[in-house]
Design an enzyme around this catalytic site. Structure first.
Site, PDB file in Angstrom:
ATOM      1  N   LYS A  78       0.748  -1.261   0.173  1.00 21.47           N
ATOM      2  CA  LYS A  78      -0.330  -0.232  -0.240  1.00 21.47           C
ATOM      3  C   LYS A  78       0.745   0.943   0.767  1.00 21.47           C
ATOM      4  CE  LYS A  78      -3.473  -2.329   2.035  1.00 21.47           C
ATOM      5  NZ  LYS A  78      -4.035  -2.597   3.499  1.00 21.47           N
ATOM      6  N   ASP A 118     -10.640   3.015   4.275  1.00 23.03           N
ATOM      7  CA  ASP A 118     -11.372   1.214   4.483  1.00 23.03           C
ATOM      8  C   ASP A 118     -12.577   1.106   4.492  1.00 23.03           C
ATOM      9  OD1 ASP A 118      -9.194  -0.838   2.848  1.00 23.03           O
ATOM     10  OD2 ASP A 118      -8.540  -0.227   5.982  1.00 23.03           O
ATOM     11  N   GLN A 151      -4.670  -2.288   9.780  1.00 25.76           N
ATOM     12  CA  GLN A 151      -4.733  -3.401   8.945  1.00 25.76           C
ATOM     13  C   GLN A 151      -4.511  -4.354  10.138  1.00 25.76           C
ATOM     14  OE1 GLN A 151      -3.279  -3.741   5.806  1.00 25.76           O
ATOM     15  NE2 GLN A 151      -4.122  -5.787   5.581  1.00 25.76           N
TER      16      GLN A 151
END
Ligand code: NAD
Length: 292
Positions: free
Chosen positions: A52, A119, A96
């Protein structure tokens, strides 16, 4: 058979975003900024976050990686998220997953301000998604929509079977495919671990999205001729002949299923790359919403 190549589709998304960041540089404006929080040393999470960050760099985004020890206090993590919520130079925050057991995933998800929830996991984002309102779409389903759009795969009126009902993939995917949007308007069957007649349902599908995390689960006897198969699965399967000691396997037995399909994603090189494209698109959208 069309190979739904994530390298090609994600490159086109990233090119579009790079031209936007180039224009921002030219205008002397700040750049979109993604902050990723990584807890502990989970090998797969390390790989995802590194990818990412690398993709942010390639696209001209600013990115910051914040690391915490596995034993980090939940309160310390929440305080960090709050300070990032308040920071005007931060557009998107991602933590994450998975998290260590002593930390509540739900608390962390809800701590991220919805305006920075790139997200798309916050209940506010999910509620908007269900109601068809503009919001951050979770990166993996978003990436799949971008993939379908890139390769002009028709969805309207099709029967889609989604295998897996997780909050990050299967559930939002089923909602999006059934929504009145360009890559939607499907009739959707959402299958899960308690679905008794899975193979029978899959055989009726024009589009199969496999997101259950069981390597090579989807076999040819579950797929009708001409189906579109989207393989979300990423599982590390031990293999002593591989350099790293494992190989990445999808949820579809690619070699035997591909000849039956009109289109199929490879693993690796398919949905994983599109997930990052979706995340970058969300970060740019957050930037535009908050300070564009
Ligand atoms: P999860 O474990 O949270 O959910 C799995 C779902 O599959 C559950 O809803 C469960 O009911 C269902 N399931 C399990 N066994 C089943 C069976 N035998 N039959 C039918 N349904 C079954 O998983 P997740 O987070 O949604 O991830 C799924 C897979 O996708 C994993 O391999 C994960 O690594 C991968 N993944 C890939 C990306 C990407 O970018 N490509 C992103 C997220 C997840």
């Amino acid at each position: 058979m069309i190979l739904l190549d994530g390298k090609i589709a994600s490159a086109s998304v990233k090119e579009e975003l790079k031209s936007m960041t180039d224009a921002l540089v030219e205008a002397g404006k700040p750049l979109p900024h993604l902050v990723a929080i990584l807890i502990g040393n989970n090998g797969a999470s390390e790989t995802y976050v590194a990818s990412k960050v690398k993709n942010c760099e390639e696209t001209g985004f600013k990115s910051t990686l914040i690391r915490f020890e596995q034993q980090v206090d939940e309160a310390e993590l929440l305080a960090k998220i709050e300070s990032l919520n308040q920071d005007d130079d931060v557009d998107g925050i991602l933590v994450q997953l998975p998290l260590p057991q002593h930390i509540s995933e739900q608390k962390i998800i809800e701590a991220i301000h919805p305006a920075k929830d790139v997200d798309g996991f916050h209940p506010s984002s999910v509620g908007k998604l269900v109601q068809g309102l503009p919001t951050f779409v979770p990166a993996t389903p978003y990436g799949i929509l971008l993939m379908l759009a890139h390769f002009n795969i028709p969805t309207k009126g099709k029967h889609a079977v989604v295998i897996g009902r997780s909050n990050i993939v299967g559930r939002p995917m089923s909602i999006l495919l059934s929504s009145n949007i360009p890559q939607g308007n499907c009739t959707v069957t959402l299958c899960h671990s308690h679905t008794p007649n899975l193979a029978e349902l899959c055989l009726q599908a024009d589009i199969i999205v496999a997101a259950l995390g069981k390597p090579e689960f989807v076999t040819p006897h579950m797929v009708k001729d001409g189906a579109v198969v989207i393989d979300v699965g990423i599982t590390r399967v031990a293999d002593t002949t591989a350099k790293k000691g494992f190989r990445i396997k999808g949820d579809v037995h690619f070699e035997s299923v591909a000849p039956k399909c009109s289109a199929i994603t490879p693993v690796p090189g398919g949905v994983g790359l599109m997930t990052i494209a979706g995340l970058l698109k969300n970060t740019m959208q957050a930037y535009i919403n908050n300070r564009g």
